[in-house]
Design a protein around this motif. Structure first.
Motif, PDB file in Angstrom:
ATOM      1  N   ASN A 137      -1.028   9.272   7.681  1.00 13.14           N
ATOM      2  CA  ASN A 137      -2.111  10.277   7.628  1.00 13.14           C
ATOM      3  C   ASN A 137      -3.177   8.721   6.630  1.00 13.14           C
ATOM      4  O   ASN A 137      -3.960   9.091   6.996  1.00 13.14           O
ATOM      5  CB  ASN A 137      -1.802  11.918   6.626  1.00 13.14           C
ATOM      6  CG  ASN A 137      -1.210  12.579   8.169  1.00 13.14           C
ATOM      7  OD1 ASN A 137      -1.116  12.511   9.405  1.00 13.14           O
ATOM      8  ND2 ASN A 137      -0.431  13.346   7.569  1.00 13.14           N
ATOM      9  N   THR A 138      -2.580   9.149   5.581  1.00 13.93           N
ATOM     10  CA  THR A 138      -3.788   8.377   4.338  1.00 13.93           C
ATOM     11  C   THR A 138      -3.695   7.157   4.792  1.00 13.93           C
ATOM     12  O   THR A 138      -5.061   6.839   4.834  1.00 13.93           O
ATOM     13  CB  THR A 138      -3.108   8.323   2.940  1.00 13.93           C
ATOM     14  OG1 THR A 138      -2.736   9.778   2.208  1.00 13.93           O
ATOM     15  CG2 THR A 138      -4.016   7.232   1.695  1.00 13.93           C
ATOM     16  N   THR A 181       6.668  11.173  -2.375  1.00 18.18           N
ATOM     17  CA  THR A 181       6.025  11.852  -1.005  1.00 18.18           C
ATOM     18  C   THR A 181       6.873  11.960   0.154  1.00 18.18           C
ATOM     19  O   THR A 181       7.841  10.963   0.844  1.00 18.18           O
ATOM     20  CB  THR A 181       5.355  10.439  -0.981  1.00 18.18           C
ATOM     21  OG1 THR A 181       4.400  10.286  -2.884  1.00 18.18           O
ATOM     22  CG2 THR A 181       4.048  10.154  -0.328  1.00 18.18           C
ATOM     23  N   ASP A 208       2.974  11.737   5.481  1.00 20.46           N
ATOM     24  CA  ASP A 208       1.749  12.503   4.334  1.00 20.46           C
ATOM     25  C   ASP A 208       0.557  10.822   4.345  1.00 20.46           C
ATOM     26  O   ASP A 208      -0.044  10.680   4.474  1.00 20.46           O
ATOM     27  CB  ASP A 208       2.008  12.700   3.268  1.00 20.46           C
ATOM     28  CG  ASP A 208       2.337  14.105   2.765  1.00 20.46           C
ATOM     29  OD1 ASP A 208       1.793  15.131   4.259  1.00 20.46           O
ATOM     30  OD2 ASP A 208       2.817  15.297   2.462  1.00 20.46           O
ATOM     31  N   LEU A 209       2.193  10.049   3.828  1.00 19.11           N
ATOM     32  CA  LEU A 209       2.109   8.482   3.447  1.00 19.11           C
ATOM     33  C   LEU A 209       0.876   8.218   5.356  1.00 19.11           C
ATOM     34  O   LEU A 209       0.223   6.768   5.090  1.00 19.11           O
ATOM     35  CB  LEU A 209       3.220   7.273   3.648  1.00 19.11           C
ATOM     36  CG  LEU A 209       3.862   7.840   2.255  1.00 19.11           C
ATOM     37  CD1 LEU A 209       5.080   7.021   2.412  1.00 19.11           C
ATOM     38  CD2 LEU A 209       2.877   7.259   1.534  1.00 19.11           C
ATOM     39  N   ALA A 253      -6.082   7.039   8.082  1.00 13.80           N
ATOM     40  CA  ALA A 253      -7.195   7.705   7.317  1.00 13.80           C
ATOM     41  C   ALA A 253      -7.986   5.784   6.806  1.00 13.80           C
ATOM     42  O   ALA A 253      -9.127   6.024   7.518  1.00 13.80           O
ATOM     43  CB  ALA A 253      -7.652   8.479   6.355  1.00 13.80           C
ATOM     44  N   GLU A 254      -7.290   5.272   6.720  1.00 16.83           N
ATOM     45  CA  GLU A 254      -7.326   3.549   5.988  1.00 16.83           C
ATOM     46  C   GLU A 254      -8.169   2.470   6.639  1.00 16.83           C
ATOM     47  O   GLU A 254      -8.688   2.319   7.036  1.00 16.83           O
ATOM     48  CB  GLU A 254      -6.472   3.027   4.809  1.00 16.83           C
ATOM     49  CG  GLU A 254      -6.525   4.354   3.351  1.00 16.83           C
ATOM     50  CD  GLU A 254      -5.841   3.991   2.903  1.00 16.83           C
ATOM     51  OE1 GLU A 254      -5.238   4.441   1.155  1.00 16.83           O
ATOM     52  OE2 GLU A 254      -5.185   2.941   3.064  1.00 16.83           O
ATOM     53  N   ARG A 272       0.781  -1.247   0.228  1.00 13.00           N
ATOM     54  CA  ARG A 272      -0.094   0.076   0.631  1.00 13.00           C
ATOM     55  C   ARG A 272       0.948   1.267  -0.036  1.00 13.00           C
ATOM     56  O   ARG A 272       0.677   2.333  -0.458  1.00 13.00           O
ATOM     57  CB  ARG A 272      -0.452  -0.305   1.194  1.00 13.00           C
ATOM     58  CG  ARG A 272      -2.103   1.056   0.980  1.00 13.00           C
ATOM     59  CD  ARG A 272      -3.056   1.239   0.216  1.00 13.00           C
ATOM     60  NE  ARG A 272      -3.992   1.682   0.229  1.00 13.00           N
ATOM     61  CZ  ARG A 272      -3.930   2.823  -0.957  1.00 13.00           C
ATOM     62  NH1 ARG A 272      -3.100   2.621  -1.750  1.00 13.00           N
ATOM     63  NH2 ARG A 272      -4.609   4.191  -1.327  1.00 13.00           N
ATOM     64  N   LEU A 325       1.075   4.171  -2.700  1.00 14.40           N
ATOM     65  CA  LEU A 325       0.588   5.319  -2.181  1.00 14.40           C
ATOM     66  C   LEU A 325       1.341   6.069  -3.785  1.00 14.40           C
ATOM     67  O   LEU A 325       1.142   7.429  -3.845  1.00 14.40           O
ATOM     68  CB  LEU A 325       0.264   5.450  -1.720  1.00 14.40           C
ATOM     69  CG  LEU A 325      -1.000   5.018  -0.210  1.00 14.40           C
ATOM     70  CD1 LEU A 325      -0.631   5.281   1.337  1.00 14.40           C
ATOM     71  CD2 LEU A 325      -2.137   6.210  -0.702  1.00 14.40           C
ATOM     72  N   GLU A 345       1.083   6.732  -6.529  1.00  8.44           N
ATOM     73  CA  GLU A 345      -0.211   7.139  -7.114  1.00  8.44           C
ATOM     74  C   GLU A 345      -0.153   8.664  -6.982  1.00  8.44           C
ATOM     75  O   GLU A 345      -0.414   9.680  -7.590  1.00  8.44           O
ATOM     76  CB  GLU A 345      -1.623   6.782  -6.079  1.00  8.44           C
ATOM     77  CG  GLU A 345      -2.046   5.724  -6.384  1.00  8.44           C
ATOM     78  CD  GLU A 345      -3.320   5.254  -5.088  1.00  8.44           C
ATOM     79  OE1 GLU A 345      -3.420   6.321  -4.146  1.00  8.44           O
ATOM     80  OE2 GLU A 345      -3.726   3.847  -5.529  1.00  8.44           O
ATOM     81  N   ASN A 346       0.585   9.256  -6.434  1.00  9.71           N
ATOM     82  CA  ASN A 346       1.180  10.321  -5.898  1.00  9.71           C
ATOM     83  C   ASN A 346       1.925  11.200  -7.249  1.00  9.71           C
ATOM     84  O   ASN A 346       1.966  12.011  -7.915  1.00  9.71           O
ATOM     85  CB  ASN A 346       2.044  10.957  -4.844  1.00  9.71           C
ATOM     86  CG  ASN A 346       1.802  12.231  -4.401  1.00  9.71           C
ATOM     87  OD1 ASN A 346       0.524  12.997  -4.517  1.00  9.71           O
ATOM     88  ND2 ASN A 346       3.163  12.194  -3.432  1.00  9.71           N
TER      89      ASN A 346
END
Lengths: 164, 164
Positions: free
Chosen positions: A64-65, A57, A61-62, A68-69, A45, A49, A52-53
């Motif tokens: 936080n993502t 990165t 930031d990773l 959230a998941e 993952r 990410l 994707e970005n």
DNA sequence: CTTAAAATGTTATATACTAACGATTGAATA
DNA sequence: TATTCAATCGTTAGTATATAACATTTTAAG
């Protein structure tokens, strides 16, 4: 004249982003299988990410993502995944940005080198045997054995220069 | 006491460390005078500590030393001095180490490049027009305008390789 | 199944850096 | 010499980056 420039290492025209991510992950799967490494869910993952970005990165930031998941990520969660991906050669760290970017496999045997556009934040990983050779000569002259090269060139890419 | 390696850009033989520090500070005084910059007590002391150490030096190591000496240093005390010295071209930041080293004025007009020995932690600042030219060609090919180069080569210096 | 190693969860802390604002210093000049 | 304005510094607080240490879970191998 507003179009993306052609023939540039930054060129994104004809770039199918979904396919690009998919390919990168497929390459990662293959590499890990070959090397007996485990591309676990978190590691996969994090790599996804980063692709994707498609820009350098940041670890947090990773974090936080992922949080959230999944809700339970702490810094070590992300840093351990990043360490694994770095060791496997699947990502690079951009030291001058404290950020991470997918290895695009374009540097062949040479050491990775980056052109970093400060305007659009995009990074191009360029091969350059000429640079490698020049550095190898300098190292030899000094009796120095090279382990690792950090070569990060900051500036402005053609497209951003055109935009003014 | 660390042995001095011979015949190397890392060479410290015939190196009078006291004179080296003194010279660096004298150069700094001159440069600041010429440019109308103020080499205040804190700035001067930070530069001196970096040269005394003669290795990449961390901001918080400087902070601890200054604090021991003066008792009232906070992070901005050191970071402001470092920013001044960086702007004046008197020190360089080694991005891959988050550390700072004195500019030895050996890189002439080119961008600074560093050989970093992981064994003894010493750094050599090398000139290399060949590397600069090769990078300039790569940038031109990509339509990329260079602002800044971070070139940090990690490895083992001759002396450390000899020691095994 | 057992077990040892690898991976992850969790808490805490270290290190790196910056924002904001008031106090002091210092050089330029009224 | 007094005024003043900008540069520097002190101080508090906070954000960003990264690691140590140890408990728990997962996994692959025996």
């Amino acid at each position: 004249m507003i179009d993306a420039p052609q023939n540039s290492v930054f060129d994104a025209s004809g770039h199918d982003h979904g396919a690009c991510i998919h390919d990168a992950l497929a390459r990662a799967e293959t590499l890990c299988q070959q090397q007996g490494l485990r591309l676990t869910a978190i590691r996969r993952r994090v790599l996804e990410l980063i692709w994707e970005n498609h820009r350098p990165t940041k670890a947090y930031d990773l974090l936080n993502t992922i949080n959230a998941e999944r809700g339970n990520a702490a810094p070590p969660t992300v840093y351990r995944a990043l360490d694994f991906l770095l060791d496997a050669g699947l990502i690079h760290k951009i030291e001058s940005l404290n950020a991470f970017i997918g290895c695009d496999a374009g540097h062949g045997d040479g050491h990775p080198k980056f052109l970093i556009c400060r305007a659009c934040e995009r990074v191009a990983e360029i091969p350059s045997p000429a640079v490698d050779n020049a550095l190898a000569r300098e190292a030899k002259r000094a009796g120095f054995t090279i382990d690792h090269e950090t070569i990060e060139i900051g500036g402005t890419c053609a497209a951003c220069a055109h935009r003014g």
